[in-house]
Design a protein around this motif. Structure first.
Motif, PDB file in Angstrom:
ATOM      1  N   ALA A 238       0.761  -1.117  -0.040  1.00 48.02           N
ATOM      2  CA  ALA A 238      -0.023   0.044  -0.077  1.00 48.02           C
ATOM      3  C   ALA A 238       0.815   1.294   0.154  1.00 48.02           C
ATOM      4  CB  ALA A 238      -0.982   0.076   1.124  1.00 48.02           C
ATOM      5  N   ILE A 239       1.923   1.175   0.870  1.00 42.49           N
ATOM      6  CA  ILE A 239       2.768   2.375   0.842  1.00 42.49           C
ATOM      7  C   ILE A 239       3.471   2.607  -0.534  1.00 42.49           C
ATOM      8  CG2 ILE A 239       4.916   3.260   1.857  1.00 42.49           C
ATOM      9  CD1 ILE A 239       4.033   2.138   4.417  1.00 42.49           C
ATOM     10  N   LYS A 240       3.872   1.541  -1.334  1.00 38.85           N
ATOM     11  CA  LYS A 240       4.466   1.481  -2.510  1.00 38.85           C
ATOM     12  C   LYS A 240       3.704   2.285  -3.408  1.00 38.85           C
ATOM     13  CE  LYS A 240       7.432  -2.789  -1.725  1.00 38.85           C
ATOM     14  NZ  LYS A 240       7.705  -4.138  -2.321  1.00 38.85           N
ATOM     15  N   GLY A 241       2.445   1.791  -3.550  1.00 32.88           N
ATOM     16  CA  GLY A 241       1.423   2.429  -4.571  1.00 32.88           C
ATOM     17  C   GLY A 241       1.274   3.872  -4.355  1.00 32.88           C
TER      18      GLY A 241
ATOM     19  N   LEU B 289       3.857   3.195  18.133  1.00 36.75           N
ATOM     20  CA  LEU B 289       4.333   3.252  16.831  1.00 36.75           C
ATOM     21  C   LEU B 289       5.439   4.559  16.950  1.00 36.75           C
ATOM     22  CD1 LEU B 289       1.474   2.815  14.744  1.00 36.75           C
ATOM     23  CD2 LEU B 289       2.965   1.145  15.312  1.00 36.75           C
ATOM     24  N   TYR B 290       6.330   4.586  15.926  1.00 31.58           N
ATOM     25  CA  TYR B 290       7.267   5.578  15.783  1.00 31.58           C
ATOM     26  C   TYR B 290       6.760   6.428  14.507  1.00 31.58           C
ATOM     27  CZ  TYR B 290      10.456   3.366  18.981  1.00 31.58           C
ATOM     28  OH  TYR B 290      10.988   2.861  20.385  1.00 31.58           O
ATOM     29  N   CYS B 291       7.173   7.695  14.683  1.00 31.38           N
ATOM     30  CA  CYS B 291       7.100   8.613  13.300  1.00 31.38           C
ATOM     31  C   CYS B 291       8.421   9.077  12.902  1.00 31.38           C
ATOM     32  CB  CYS B 291       6.046   9.690  13.716  1.00 31.38           C
ATOM     33  SG  CYS B 291       5.893  10.757  12.220  1.00 31.38           S
ATOM     34  N   VAL B 292       8.813   8.827  11.732  1.00 30.31           N
ATOM     35  CA  VAL B 292      10.112   9.028  11.523  1.00 30.31           C
ATOM     36  C   VAL B 292      10.101  10.222  10.194  1.00 30.31           C
ATOM     37  CG1 VAL B 292      10.596   7.079   9.992  1.00 30.31           C
ATOM     38  CG2 VAL B 292      12.431   8.434  10.729  1.00 30.31           C
ATOM     39  N   ARG B 293      10.801  11.225  10.256  1.00 28.02           N
ATOM     40  CA  ARG B 293      10.571  12.347   9.196  1.00 28.02           C
ATOM     41  C   ARG B 293      12.089  12.779   8.871  1.00 28.02           C
ATOM     42  NH1 ARG B 293       6.455  16.492  12.589  1.00 28.02           N
ATOM     43  NH2 ARG B 293       4.503  14.971  12.478  1.00 28.02           N
TER      44      ARG B 293
ATOM     45  N   CYS C 286       9.299  16.544   3.728  1.00 27.77           N
ATOM     46  CA  CYS C 286       9.725  15.769   2.696  1.00 27.77           C
ATOM     47  C   CYS C 286       8.868  14.613   2.425  1.00 27.77           C
ATOM     48  CB  CYS C 286      11.035  16.100   2.271  1.00 27.77           C
ATOM     49  SG  CYS C 286      11.806  17.511   1.723  1.00 27.77           S
ATOM     50  N   HIS C 287       9.360  13.992   3.757  1.00 28.69           N
ATOM     51  CA  HIS C 287       9.038  12.568   3.633  1.00 28.69           C
ATOM     52  C   HIS C 287       8.948  12.207   5.336  1.00 28.69           C
ATOM     53  CE1 HIS C 287      10.404  12.147  -0.390  1.00 28.69           C
ATOM     54  NE2 HIS C 287      11.601  12.788   0.083  1.00 28.69           N
ATOM     55  N   GLN C 288       7.566  11.100   5.508  1.00 28.46           N
ATOM     56  CA  GLN C 288       7.275  10.748   6.784  1.00 28.46           C
ATOM     57  C   GLN C 288       6.825   9.299   6.659  1.00 28.46           C
ATOM     58  OE1 GLN C 288       4.955  13.301   9.663  1.00 28.46           O
ATOM     59  NE2 GLN C 288       3.599  11.408   9.339  1.00 28.46           N
TER      60      GLN C 288
ATOM     61  N   ALA D  89       6.688  -0.689  16.366  1.00 26.45           N
ATOM     62  CA  ALA D  89       7.316  -0.613  17.469  1.00 26.45           C
ATOM     63  C   ALA D  89       8.667  -1.258  17.319  1.00 26.45           C
ATOM     64  CB  ALA D  89       6.506  -1.344  18.584  1.00 26.45           C
ATOM     65  N   THR D  90       9.103  -2.317  16.577  1.00 28.58           N
ATOM     66  CA  THR D  90      10.221  -2.721  16.391  1.00 28.58           C
ATOM     67  C   THR D  90      11.152  -2.054  15.301  1.00 28.58           C
ATOM     68  OG1 THR D  90       9.543  -4.351  14.534  1.00 28.58           O
ATOM     69  CG2 THR D  90       9.323  -5.255  16.743  1.00 28.58           C
ATOM     70  N   GLY D  91      10.641  -1.203  14.607  1.00 28.46           N
ATOM     71  CA  GLY D  91      11.296  -0.412  13.698  1.00 28.46           C
ATOM     72  C   GLY D  91      11.497  -1.348  12.404  1.00 28.46           C
ATOM     73  N   LEU D  92      10.852  -2.272  12.277  1.00 33.73           N
ATOM     74  CA  LEU D  92      10.987  -3.206  10.904  1.00 33.73           C
ATOM     75  C   LEU D  92      10.020  -3.345  10.094  1.00 33.73           C
ATOM     76  CD1 LEU D  92      12.355  -6.378  12.953  1.00 33.73           C
ATOM     77  CD2 LEU D  92      13.985  -4.652  11.892  1.00 33.73           C
ATOM     78  N   ARG D  93       9.186  -2.615  10.332  1.00 34.07           N
ATOM     79  CA  ARG D  93       7.842  -2.390   9.253  1.00 34.07           C
ATOM     80  C   ARG D  93       7.166  -1.045   9.358  1.00 34.07           C
ATOM     81  NH1 ARG D  93       5.000  -5.737   6.208  1.00 34.07           N
ATOM     82  NH2 ARG D  93       2.766  -5.274   5.562  1.00 34.07           N
ATOM     83  N   ALA D  94       7.118  -0.576   7.969  1.00 40.54           N
ATOM     84  CA  ALA D  94       6.381   0.747   7.722  1.00 40.54           C
ATOM     85  C   ALA D  94       4.947   0.690   7.414  1.00 40.54           C
ATOM     86  CB  ALA D  94       7.095   1.585   6.715  1.00 40.54           C
ATOM     87  N   PHE D  95       4.324   1.396   8.089  1.00 43.88           N
ATOM     88  CA  PHE D  95       2.665   1.260   7.846  1.00 43.88           C
ATOM     89  C   PHE D  95       2.020   2.401   6.858  1.00 43.88           C
ATOM     90  CE2 PHE D  95       3.686  -1.080  11.745  1.00 43.88           C
ATOM     91  CZ  PHE D  95       2.910  -2.225  11.256  1.00 43.88           C
ATOM     92  N   GLU D  96       2.728   3.616   6.887  1.00 41.10           N
ATOM     93  CA  GLU D  96       2.034   4.648   6.489  1.00 41.10           C
ATOM     94  C   GLU D  96       3.220   5.621   5.791  1.00 41.10           C
ATOM     95  OE1 GLU D  96       0.075   8.583   8.522  1.00 41.10           O
ATOM     96  OE2 GLU D  96      -1.331   6.721   8.604  1.00 41.10           O
ATOM     97  N   TYR D  97       2.888   6.384   4.518  1.00 42.65           N
ATOM     98  CA  TYR D  97       3.753   7.286   4.068  1.00 42.65           C
ATOM     99  C   TYR D  97       3.138   8.597   3.761  1.00 42.65           C
ATOM    100  CZ  TYR D  97       6.626   9.897   0.591  1.00 42.65           C
ATOM    101  OH  TYR D  97       7.235  10.865  -0.066  1.00 42.65           O
TER     102      TYR D  97
END
Length: 243
Positions: free
Chosen positions: A6-9, A47-51, A60-62, A67-75
């Motif tokens: 979903a994030i790729k799309g 969850l973490y938010c990294v910007r 520019c990007h977020q 919690a483990t930092g290994l999977r992104a859920f939203e862009y």
């Protein structure tokens, strides 16, 4: 970091680039965010938010990361890469560009990862390209040189493909375009599907073409040839043909 489809799309749609190349850029972006991004933790969501943010040009990007930092859920982003005010310079001449593959190899020692430039370049590109076509172009002009990275191959192909696509009409259809330099490019124009034409194939040209652009018949539509215009069949085959 694992990035969901979903994030790729969403990433490719926002920046108006090909999904397959967007996936390559997303892996490089994730590497950048892990090392240089600003991380914030939401205790409520776990969850973490990294910007990737600029004080002058905004967000520019977020990515929202588990919690483990290994999977992104939203862009998310504040603007399309083609409209970003952040200065982006092309790689130095002679430099080898590299983008991380889905798995496996590390970057060569003498390579660079110009993901921000490549994102801006692809977002500003007036055409789309499929991955097979890029590989075919490199094989045709490079004599089968497999050492060319996907990043360098993409940029080299894009310049030639964009020039060829500019010769195609704006009217919807499939066209074969001769670039005058020994190559024929297949261009699909259909703004109902996408605002950018799709360059879907390339091959060596044989002989001369009276017109640089030729409209191709739609797939599945037979040529209309009258019965009287067909060559006579060998006796005995007519029965087989009509059975």
């Amino acid at each position: 970091m694992d990035v969901s489809p979903a994030i790729k799309g969403a990433f490719s749609g926002i920046h108006r680039i090909d999904t397959w190349f967007g996936a390559c850029l997303l892996r490089a972006l994730a590497m950048h965010l892990i090392v240089a991004g600003t991380w914030r933790h939401s205790a409520e969501r776990g969850l973490y938010c990294v910007r990737d943010r600029s004080a002058k040009h905004g967000l520019c990007h977020q990515m929202v990361v588990g919690a483990t930092g290994l999977r992104a859920f939203e862009y998310r982003t504040g603007h399309r890469a083609a409209r970003c005010g952040l200065a982006v310079n092309p790689p130095p001449e002679g430099a080898r560009s590299w983008l991380p593959p889905a798995r496996g190899e590390l970057p060569p020692a003498d390579s660079i990862v110009p993901w921000r430039y490549l994102l801006s370049f692809s977002s500003s590109l007036p055409v789309r390209m499929n991955e097979d076509m890029v590989s075919t172009y490199v094989r045709l002009v490079g004599g089968g040189n497999s050492s060319v990275s996907i990043a360098d191959a993409y940029v080299a192909t894009a310049h030639r493909a964009a020039a060829a696509a500019r010769l195609a009409p704006d009217q919807a259809g499939r066209y074969e375009v001769s670039d005058g330099d020994g190559l024929l490019w297949q261009v699909l124009v259909d703004r109902r599907i996408h605002e950018k034409p799709l360059v879907r194939g390339v091959r060596l040209s044989v002989g001369r073409f009276r017109k640089p652009v030729r409209r191709m018949r739609a797939p599945g539509v037979p040529f209309r040839v009258g019965v009287a215009g067909r060559p006579p069949l060998v006796e005995g085959l007519e029965a087989q043909r009509t059975c």
